[in-house]
Design a protein around this motif. Structure first.
Motif, PDB file in Angstrom:
ATOM      1  N   ALA A   1       0.817  -1.217   0.000  1.00 44.75           N
ATOM      2  CA  ALA A   1       0.000   0.000   0.000  1.00 44.75           C
ATOM      3  C   ALA A   1       0.852   1.268   0.000  1.00 44.75           C
ATOM      4  CB  ALA A   1      -0.942   0.001   1.195  1.00 44.75           C
ATOM      5  N   ALA A   2       2.062   1.197   0.503  1.00 49.65           N
ATOM      6  CA  ALA A   2       2.946   2.367   0.525  1.00 49.65           C
ATOM      7  C   ALA A   2       3.428   2.735  -0.877  1.00 49.65           C
ATOM      8  CB  ALA A   2       4.146   2.105   1.434  1.00 49.65           C
ATOM      9  N   TRP A   3       3.385   1.794  -1.800  1.00 48.80           N
ATOM     10  CA  TRP A   3       3.935   2.016  -3.139  1.00 48.80           C
ATOM     11  C   TRP A   3       2.882   1.980  -4.241  1.00 48.80           C
ATOM     12  CZ3 TRP A   3       8.918   3.403  -3.182  1.00 48.80           C
ATOM     13  CH2 TRP A   3       9.700   3.051  -2.088  1.00 48.80           C
ATOM     14  N   ASP A   4       1.746   1.361  -3.965  1.00 45.65           N
ATOM     15  CA  ASP A   4       0.766   1.094  -5.010  1.00 45.65           C
ATOM     16  C   ASP A   4      -0.259   2.209  -5.125  1.00 45.65           C
ATOM     17  OD1 ASP A   4      -0.243  -0.474  -7.032  1.00 45.65           O
ATOM     18  OD2 ASP A   4      -1.178  -1.953  -5.720  1.00 45.65           O
ATOM     19  N   PRO A   5      -0.475   2.797  -6.281  1.00 44.86           N
ATOM     20  CA  PRO A   5       0.191   2.536  -7.565  1.00 44.86           C
ATOM     21  C   PRO A   5       1.578   3.169  -7.601  1.00 44.86           C
ATOM     22  CG  PRO A   5      -1.400   4.303  -7.816  1.00 44.86           C
ATOM     23  CD  PRO A   5      -1.516   3.823  -6.399  1.00 44.86           C
ATOM     24  N   LEU A   6       2.471   2.536  -8.321  1.00 43.33           N
ATOM     25  CA  LEU A   6       3.842   3.018  -8.452  1.00 43.33           C
ATOM     26  C   LEU A   6       3.958   3.852  -9.717  1.00 43.33           C
ATOM     27  CD1 LEU A   6       6.778   3.048  -7.491  1.00 43.33           C
ATOM     28  CD2 LEU A   6       7.126   0.896  -8.727  1.00 43.33           C
ATOM     29  N   HIS A   7       4.240   5.133  -9.546  1.00 41.84           N
ATOM     30  CA  HIS A   7       4.415   6.056 -10.669  1.00 41.84           C
ATOM     31  C   HIS A   7       5.894   6.378 -10.798  1.00 41.84           C
ATOM     32  CE1 HIS A   7       0.107   6.774 -11.033  1.00 41.84           C
ATOM     33  NE2 HIS A   7       0.068   6.878  -9.718  1.00 41.84           N
ATOM     34  N   LEU A   8       6.468   6.046 -11.935  1.00 42.03           N
ATOM     35  CA  LEU A   8       7.881   6.331 -12.184  1.00 42.03           C
ATOM     36  C   LEU A   8       7.991   7.338 -13.319  1.00 42.03           C
ATOM     37  CD1 LEU A   8       9.328   2.694 -12.088  1.00 42.03           C
ATOM     38  CD2 LEU A   8       9.405   4.407 -10.269  1.00 42.03           C
ATOM     39  N   ASP A   9       8.473   8.547 -13.009  1.00 45.82           N
ATOM     40  CA  ASP A   9       8.739   9.503 -14.075  1.00 45.82           C
ATOM     41  C   ASP A   9      10.086   9.133 -14.695  1.00 45.82           C
ATOM     42  OD1 ASP A   9      10.686  10.391 -12.295  1.00 45.82           O
ATOM     43  OD2 ASP A   9       9.705  12.294 -11.868  1.00 45.82           O
ATOM     44  N   GLN A  10      10.550   9.917 -15.644  1.00 43.60           N
ATOM     45  CA  GLN A  10      11.786   9.560 -16.342  1.00 43.60           C
ATOM     46  C   GLN A  10      12.976   9.451 -15.388  1.00 43.60           C
ATOM     47  OE1 GLN A  10      11.868  12.522 -19.547  1.00 43.60           O
ATOM     48  NE2 GLN A  10      11.595  10.839 -20.987  1.00 43.60           N
ATOM     49  N   ALA A  11      13.112  10.393 -14.467  1.00 41.86           N
ATOM     50  CA  ALA A  11      14.262  10.384 -13.562  1.00 41.86           C
ATOM     51  C   ALA A  11      14.201   9.201 -12.592  1.00 41.86           C
ATOM     52  CB  ALA A  11      14.332  11.703 -12.793  1.00 41.86           C
ATOM     53  N   ALA A  12      13.036   8.967 -11.984  1.00 37.18           N
ATOM     54  CA  ALA A  12      12.898   7.850 -11.045  1.00 37.18           C
ATOM     55  C   ALA A  12      13.055   6.514 -11.769  1.00 37.18           C
ATOM     56  CB  ALA A  12      11.553   7.913 -10.336  1.00 37.18           C
ATOM     57  N   GLY A  13      12.482   6.415 -12.968  1.00 36.80           N
ATOM     58  CA  GLY A  13      12.624   5.193 -13.758  1.00 36.80           C
ATOM     59  C   GLY A  13      14.073   4.915 -14.111  1.00 36.80           C
ATOM     60  N   ARG A  14      14.801   5.962 -14.519  1.00 42.35           N
ATOM     61  CA  ARG A  14      16.223   5.811 -14.842  1.00 42.35           C
ATOM     62  C   ARG A  14      16.984   5.321 -13.613  1.00 42.35           C
ATOM     63  NH1 ARG A  14      17.306  10.642 -16.354  1.00 42.35           N
ATOM     64  NH2 ARG A  14      17.171  10.264 -18.587  1.00 42.35           N
ATOM     65  N   ALA A  15      16.710   5.922 -12.463  1.00 43.88           N
ATOM     66  CA  ALA A  15      17.427   5.553 -11.241  1.00 43.88           C
ATOM     67  C   ALA A  15      17.178   4.096 -10.861  1.00 43.88           C
ATOM     68  CB  ALA A  15      17.014   6.485 -10.099  1.00 43.88           C
ATOM     69  N   ILE A  16      15.912   3.669 -10.866  1.00 47.45           N
ATOM     70  CA  ILE A  16      15.623   2.296 -10.457  1.00 47.45           C
ATOM     71  C   ILE A  16      16.145   1.292 -11.481  1.00 47.45           C
ATOM     72  CG2 ILE A  16      13.290   2.069 -11.385  1.00 47.45           C
ATOM     73  CD1 ILE A  16      12.591   0.624  -8.731  1.00 47.45           C
TER      74      ILE A  16
END
Length: 186
Positions: free
Chosen positions: A9-24
């Motif tokens: 529940a702390a993460w859902d839904p998980l939204h990854l923008d370009q910077a966060a997606g690149r990092a992960i």
């Protein structure tokens, strides 16, 4: 706080923008380059809160692909140098991680997909990484440069297609001077 992050529940839904997606993606690729061996997956998952990989909805704006240019050496030293971590195909990286990391994703939304990436390769993507998703929609977005957006739902049935409406739409695209023959079949 740490305990709360272990919950989905702390993460859902998980939204990854370009910077966060690149990092992960960089962290995942550095720790587990292929994303397919169980031991590497388990070791890599331990670096993150458990709830992160239990999300059911993943919304991702893909980073722009990175390009690596080979460097010319000025010295006579031919010793191999470590290759820099480069993510040349972000869509492929996300799809690799769906199989062994984000296995509970029921709804996937991916945008900023390079247009060349969705040519004949879409069939392979649909038949492999997205095979468990009943509903998959690919939309062309009028951006500069042109991109695609993908929406996939695991538990939803495929969209029903009305063949008569599809024929009418195709017919409406014909230039006025073209002849339409109803007897033609494919």
């Amino acid at each position: 706080m740490r305990q709360a992050l272990q919950c989905r529940a702390a993460w859902d839904p998980l939204h990854l923008d370009q910077a966060a997606g690149r990092a992960i993606l960089r962290v995942l690729k550095r720790s587990d380059p292929l994303g397919c061996f169980a031991a590497d997956v388990r070791r890599t998952k331990r670096r993150f809160p458990a709830g992160l990989f239990e999300v059911q909805r993943l919304d991702c704006v893909l980073m722009d692909p990175e390009r690596h240019e080979a460097e010319q050496s000025d010295t006579e030293d031919d010793a191999p140098r470590p290759r820099p971590l480069v993510i040349t195909d972000p869509l492929d990286e996300v799809c690799k991680r769906l199989r062994n990391y984000f296995t509970g994703v029921r709804e996937l939304s991916v945008s900023n997909i390079e247009d060349y990436r969705m040519d004949y390769r879409f069939v392979g993507l649909r038949a492999t990484s997205l095979a468990d998703y009943g509903y998959v929609e690919l939309l062309h977005t009028p951006t500069v440069p042109p991109t695609y957006a993908l929406l996939a739902r695991r538990d939803a049935p495929p969209r029903r297609v009305d063949p008569g409406a599809a024929r009418a739409e195709n017919r409406s695209r014909l230039p006025p001077e073209a002849m339409w023959d109803e007897r033609t079949t494919i």
